[in-house]
Write a protein that holds these residues in place. Structure first.
Motif, PDB file in Angstrom:
ATOM      1  N   ASP A   3       0.826  -1.213   0.000  1.00 10.31           N
ATOM      2  CA  ASP A   3       0.000   0.000   0.000  1.00 10.31           C
ATOM      3  C   ASP A   3       0.859   1.262   0.000  1.00 10.31           C
ATOM      4  OD1 ASP A   3      -1.910  -1.858   0.263  1.00 10.31           O
ATOM      5  OD2 ASP A   3      -2.691  -1.158   2.207  1.00 10.31           O
ATOM      6  N   TYR A  14       2.071   3.046  -3.272  1.00 14.20           N
ATOM      7  CA  TYR A  14       1.224   3.888  -4.128  1.00 14.20           C
ATOM      8  C   TYR A  14       0.297   4.779  -3.306  1.00 14.20           C
ATOM      9  CZ  TYR A  14      -1.867  -0.106  -3.353  1.00 14.20           C
ATOM     10  OH  TYR A  14      -2.593  -1.110  -2.761  1.00 14.20           O
ATOM     11  N   GLN A  65      -3.974   0.695  -6.977  1.00 16.91           N
ATOM     12  CA  GLN A  65      -2.992  -0.380  -7.144  1.00 16.91           C
ATOM     13  C   GLN A  65      -2.850  -0.741  -8.624  1.00 16.91           C
ATOM     14  OE1 GLN A  65      -3.552  -3.836  -4.628  1.00 16.91           O
ATOM     15  NE2 GLN A  65      -2.141  -5.082  -5.843  1.00 16.91           N
ATOM     16  N   TRP A 103      -0.588   1.734 -10.395  1.00 16.83           N
ATOM     17  CA  TRP A 103       0.838   1.444 -10.127  1.00 16.83           C
ATOM     18  C   TRP A 103       1.287   0.254 -10.957  1.00 16.83           C
ATOM     19  CZ3 TRP A 103       4.229  -2.297  -8.789  1.00 16.83           C
ATOM     20  CH2 TRP A 103       5.465  -1.908  -8.262  1.00 16.83           C
ATOM     21  N   GLU A 104       0.475  -0.803 -10.943  1.00 14.86           N
ATOM     22  CA  GLU A 104       0.868  -2.036 -11.637  1.00 14.86           C
ATOM     23  C   GLU A 104       0.948  -1.826 -13.152  1.00 14.86           C
ATOM     24  OE1 GLU A 104      -0.981  -5.203  -8.352  1.00 14.86           O
ATOM     25  OE2 GLU A 104      -2.189  -4.601 -10.074  1.00 14.86           O
TER      26      GLU A 104
END
Ligand code: HEC
Ligand code: HEC
Length: 275
Positions: free
Chosen positions: A139, A142, A193, A196-197
């Motif tokens: 967590d 990001y 998330q 970010w990925e």
């Protein structure tokens, strides 16, 4: 030699292709039949890696091979080699509902994910363990908490420099060459998330941004910028015709055009009076 020849024969076989497509369809059919959220909360999984492997074999191997090595039929890639894709890529693809892909598609689409968070983590760690691709972020990697308005404005700049060419400067997405498209990043439920990925794993035609190009903090500011665009898009962003609602630049643009229109009207009215 003979082994090679027989492998080639297997690859060309129309039955194998039909079987693969059939298996993929069966998997998809099965999935949608059991797509109730209670299923995923059933008995806890024994160990992450073995159940990750089981889930992978059941849902993914028909296209990516039993060991993630990829599957090709007659030179057509049914599923690419994902041994080096990393846990973050698997997590992104599954949580965004892109994988398992529904049969052959030119570009996998965002759909409703039917796996639990634990199941995704298990498959991601199973594939992640095969190579050196980026892992699932924590967590804090990001997190947008504590970012100042100035940092978020910088996120907007980073977005315009690195992302808007494909995703539009208000994050509304856009067409790319060859019939591909960059999806909208607002209003479709994309999670922080997943942003970010996607940045770290570059799905499909998107480039990979390494931590030297965009640090985790940079990515967090982009995420914060996008949530700001997201939360203000209800209040007029669309009716302004795709102009980013939060940017000062957009405001300046509107005021500027407004001024020009006003000036034109003023000239027109003077012209009318002079006649
Ligand atoms: C029907 C075939 C099919 C099935 C089933 C399928 N995939 Fe895929 N997968 C593809 C294709 C084709 C691509 C490449 C196209 C794309 O990314 O849009 C891909 C791309 C990926 C990628 C991105 C690779 C990269 O380099 O970033 C990952 C990760 C992935 N799949 C994981 C999975 C997982 C995990 C499952 C099972 C839950 C799965 N796939 C099931 C066909 C499939
Ligand atoms: C060269 C074009 C291009 C650039 C530049 C680009 N993207 Fe993408 N992006 C794509 C494409 C194409 C996809 C869809 C991938 C797929 O279909 O699997 C995508 C998908 C995404 C997704 C997934 C959205 C969803 O619906 O699940 C996110 C999030 C994302 N991009 C964020 C970014 C951010 C943030 C940047 C800048 C740091 C960026 N992209 C830069 C082309 C691009």
């Amino acid at each position: 030699m003979s082994e090679r020849a027989s492998r080639r024969r297997t690859r060309r076989s129309p039955f194998r292709r039909a079987a693969l497509i059939g298996a993929a369809l069966a998997v998809m059919g099965g999935l949608s039949a059991i797509a109730s959220p209670t299923i995923s909360q059933a008995s806890p999984l024994p160990t992450e890696v073995s159940s990750g492997q089981q889930l992978f074999t059941k849902n993914c191997a028909s296209c990516h091979g039993l060991n993630g090595e990829g599957v090709k039929v007659n030179g057509t890639v049914i599923g690419p080699n994902i041994q080096e894709a990393g846990a973050a890529a698997v997590s992104f693809q599954m949580s965004s509902g892109r994988m398992p892909m529904a049969g052959q598609q030119k570009q996998s689409r965002r759909t409703t994910n039917t796996f639990s968070a634990e199941e995704i983590k298990a498959v991601a760690e199973y594939i992640g363990g095969m190579g050196t691709g980026p892992g699932i972020p924590t967590d804090s990697q990001y997190s947008t908490s504590g970012l100042t308005a100035e940092q978020i404005a910088k996120g907007g700049e980073l977005f315009r420099t690195n992302c808007s060419a494909c995703h539009n400067y208000a994050g509304k997405g856009g067409a790319l060459s060859d019939g591909n498209y960059a999806p909208p990043l607002t209003g479709t439920g994309v999670t922080n998330q997943e942003i970010w990925e996607a940045v770290r794993t570059g799905p499909q035609n998107m480039p990979v941004f390494s931590p030297t190009q965009l640090s985790d903090e940079d990515v967090s500011t982009v995420i914060a910028y996008l949530s700001e665009v997201n939360s203000s898009s209800d209040s007029g962003g669309y009716s302004l015709g795709g102009i980013g609602p939060v940017t000062e630049g957009a405001a300046a643009w509107i005021i500027g055009i407004g001024g020009l229109v006003g000036f034109a009207l003023w000239i027109a009215s003077r012209g009318a009076r002079a006649r």
